[in-house]
Write a protein that holds these residues in place. Structure first.
Motif, PDB file in Angstrom:
ATOM      1  N   ILE A  72       2.350   0.147   7.524  1.00 58.09           N
ATOM      2  CA  ILE A  72       2.192  -1.146   6.849  1.00 58.09           C
ATOM      3  C   ILE A  72       0.755  -1.329   6.391  1.00 58.09           C
ATOM      4  CG2 ILE A  72       2.183  -3.651   7.237  1.00 58.09           C
ATOM      5  CD1 ILE A  72       4.658  -3.223   9.011  1.00 58.09           C
ATOM      6  N   ASN A  73      -0.207  -0.991   7.244  1.00 62.76           N
ATOM      7  CA  ASN A  73      -1.610  -1.196   6.908  1.00 62.76           C
ATOM      8  C   ASN A  73      -2.116  -0.239   5.844  1.00 62.76           C
ATOM      9  OD1 ASN A  73      -1.966  -3.362   8.617  1.00 62.76           O
ATOM     10  ND2 ASN A  73      -2.664  -2.097  10.319  1.00 62.76           N
ATOM     11  N   THR A  74      -1.588   0.965   5.800  1.00 59.75           N
ATOM     12  CA  THR A  74      -2.115   1.943   4.854  1.00 59.75           C
ATOM     13  C   THR A  74      -1.329   2.026   3.562  1.00 59.75           C
ATOM     14  OG1 THR A  74      -0.843   3.707   5.907  1.00 59.75           O
ATOM     15  CG2 THR A  74      -3.113   3.396   6.656  1.00 59.75           C
ATOM     16  N   VAL A  75      -0.089   1.560   3.547  1.00 66.87           N
ATOM     17  CA  VAL A  75       0.729   1.662   2.335  1.00 66.87           C
ATOM     18  C   VAL A  75       1.081   0.289   1.779  1.00 66.87           C
ATOM     19  CG1 VAL A  75       2.915   2.485   1.401  1.00 66.87           C
ATOM     20  CG2 VAL A  75       1.684   3.873   3.051  1.00 66.87           C
ATOM     21  N   LEU A  76       1.677  -0.550   2.599  1.00 61.25           N
ATOM     22  CA  LEU A  76       2.212  -1.814   2.100  1.00 61.25           C
ATOM     23  C   LEU A  76       1.123  -2.797   1.674  1.00 61.25           C
ATOM     24  CD1 LEU A  76       5.206  -1.604   2.197  1.00 61.25           C
ATOM     25  CD2 LEU A  76       5.269  -3.275   4.006  1.00 61.25           C
ATOM     26  N   VAL A  77       0.121  -2.987   2.481  1.00 62.59           N
ATOM     27  CA  VAL A  77      -0.923  -3.964   2.168  1.00 62.59           C
ATOM     28  C   VAL A  77      -1.686  -3.588   0.896  1.00 62.59           C
ATOM     29  CG1 VAL A  77      -3.044  -5.030   3.005  1.00 62.59           C
ATOM     30  CG2 VAL A  77      -1.088  -4.811   4.524  1.00 62.59           C
ATOM     31  N   PRO A  78      -2.153  -2.342   0.748  1.00 66.31           N
ATOM     32  CA  PRO A  78      -2.825  -2.002  -0.515  1.00 66.31           C
ATOM     33  C   PRO A  78      -1.904  -2.114  -1.730  1.00 66.31           C
ATOM     34  CG  PRO A  78      -3.362  -0.387   1.141  1.00 66.31           C
ATOM     35  CD  PRO A  78      -2.293  -1.251   1.720  1.00 66.31           C
ATOM     36  N   LEU A  79      -0.618  -1.792  -1.561  1.00 67.97           N
ATOM     37  CA  LEU A  79       0.320  -1.915  -2.666  1.00 67.97           C
ATOM     38  C   LEU A  79       0.490  -3.373  -3.083  1.00 67.97           C
ATOM     39  CD1 LEU A  79       2.348  -0.416  -4.492  1.00 67.97           C
ATOM     40  CD2 LEU A  79       4.073  -0.920  -2.755  1.00 67.97           C
ATOM     41  N   ILE A  80       0.590  -4.261  -2.119  1.00 68.48           N
ATOM     42  CA  ILE A  80       0.734  -5.692  -2.427  1.00 68.48           C
ATOM     43  C   ILE A  80      -0.523  -6.216  -3.113  1.00 68.48           C
ATOM     44  CG2 ILE A  80       0.928  -7.981  -1.369  1.00 68.48           C
ATOM     45  CD1 ILE A  80       2.842  -6.675   0.665  1.00 68.48           C
ATOM     46  N   PHE A  81      -1.701  -5.814  -2.625  1.00 70.48           N
ATOM     47  CA  PHE A  81      -2.947  -6.239  -3.267  1.00 70.48           C
ATOM     48  C   PHE A  81      -3.054  -5.694  -4.685  1.00 70.48           C
ATOM     49  CE2 PHE A  81      -4.545  -7.433   0.951  1.00 70.48           C
ATOM     50  CZ  PHE A  81      -5.172  -8.623   0.622  1.00 70.48           C
ATOM     51  N   ALA A  82      -2.642  -4.455  -4.896  1.00 70.13           N
ATOM     52  CA  ALA A  82      -2.697  -3.873  -6.238  1.00 70.13           C
ATOM     53  C   ALA A  82      -1.767  -4.615  -7.187  1.00 70.13           C
ATOM     54  CB  ALA A  82      -2.337  -2.395  -6.178  1.00 70.13           C
ATOM     55  N   LEU A  83      -0.569  -4.920  -6.732  1.00 72.61           N
ATOM     56  CA  LEU A  83       0.366  -5.677  -7.571  1.00 72.61           C
ATOM     57  C   LEU A  83      -0.159  -7.079  -7.876  1.00 72.61           C
ATOM     58  CD1 LEU A  83       3.795  -4.644  -6.040  1.00 72.61           C
ATOM     59  CD2 LEU A  83       2.856  -3.994  -8.260  1.00 72.61           C
ATOM     60  N   ALA A  84      -0.744  -7.720  -6.884  1.00 70.69           N
ATOM     61  CA  ALA A  84      -1.306  -9.052  -7.097  1.00 70.69           C
ATOM     62  C   ALA A  84      -2.456  -9.004  -8.099  1.00 70.69           C
ATOM     63  CB  ALA A  84      -1.784  -9.644  -5.778  1.00 70.69           C
ATOM     64  N   PHE A  85      -3.278  -7.974  -8.025  1.00 70.85           N
ATOM     65  CA  PHE A  85      -4.392  -7.833  -8.964  1.00 70.85           C
ATOM     66  C   PHE A  85      -3.884  -7.593 -10.376  1.00 70.85           C
ATOM     67  CE2 PHE A  85      -7.825  -5.287 -10.943  1.00 70.85           C
ATOM     68  CZ  PHE A  85      -8.808  -6.268 -10.935  1.00 70.85           C
ATOM     69  N   ILE A  86      -2.846  -6.791 -10.524  1.00 67.65           N
ATOM     70  CA  ILE A  86      -2.272  -6.545 -11.845  1.00 67.65           C
ATOM     71  C   ILE A  86      -1.684  -7.826 -12.416  1.00 67.65           C
ATOM     72  CG2 ILE A  86      -0.386  -5.349 -13.032  1.00 67.65           C
ATOM     73  CD1 ILE A  86      -0.979  -2.955 -11.151  1.00 67.65           C
ATOM     74  N   VAL A  87      -0.986  -8.579 -11.597  1.00 70.75           N
ATOM     75  CA  VAL A  87      -0.421  -9.854 -12.058  1.00 70.75           C
ATOM     76  C   VAL A  87      -1.543 -10.819 -12.438  1.00 70.75           C
ATOM     77  CG1 VAL A  87       0.901 -11.886 -11.325  1.00 70.75           C
ATOM     78  CG2 VAL A  87       1.741  -9.585 -10.819  1.00 70.75           C
ATOM     79  N   PHE A  88      -2.619 -10.845 -11.670  1.00 68.90           N
ATOM     80  CA  PHE A  88      -3.763 -11.695 -11.996  1.00 68.90           C
ATOM     81  C   PHE A  88      -4.372 -11.303 -13.339  1.00 68.90           C
ATOM     82  CE2 PHE A  88      -8.408 -12.171 -11.891  1.00 68.90           C
ATOM     83  CZ  PHE A  88      -8.487 -13.560 -11.868  1.00 68.90           C
TER      84      PHE A  88
END
Length: 64
Positions: A35-51
């Protein structure tokens, strides 16, 4: 169809390495690590793209 099978196997094969856990604590640590190495960075990357997409729409597309 072959691409999908290759992609799924590429993501699934590393999980076989996690199949050898000795107790429930190791399993929990493994899941938390994934979760810490895959899911969290993926969620942050998606949020940044949406931003960035929202900024683009507001400033560039909204200027018309």
């Amino acid at each position: 169809m072959k691409k999908l099978a290759y992609t799924v196997s590429a993501f699934a094969l590393p999980l076989l390495a996690f199949a050898q856990v000795s107790n429930i604590q190791d399993l929990g640590n493994t899941i938390i690590g994934i979760i810490n190495t895959v899911l969290v960075p993926l969620i942050f990357a998606l949020a940044f793209i949406v931003f960035l997409w929202g900024v683009f729409q507001f400033f560039i597309a909204g200027a018309s």
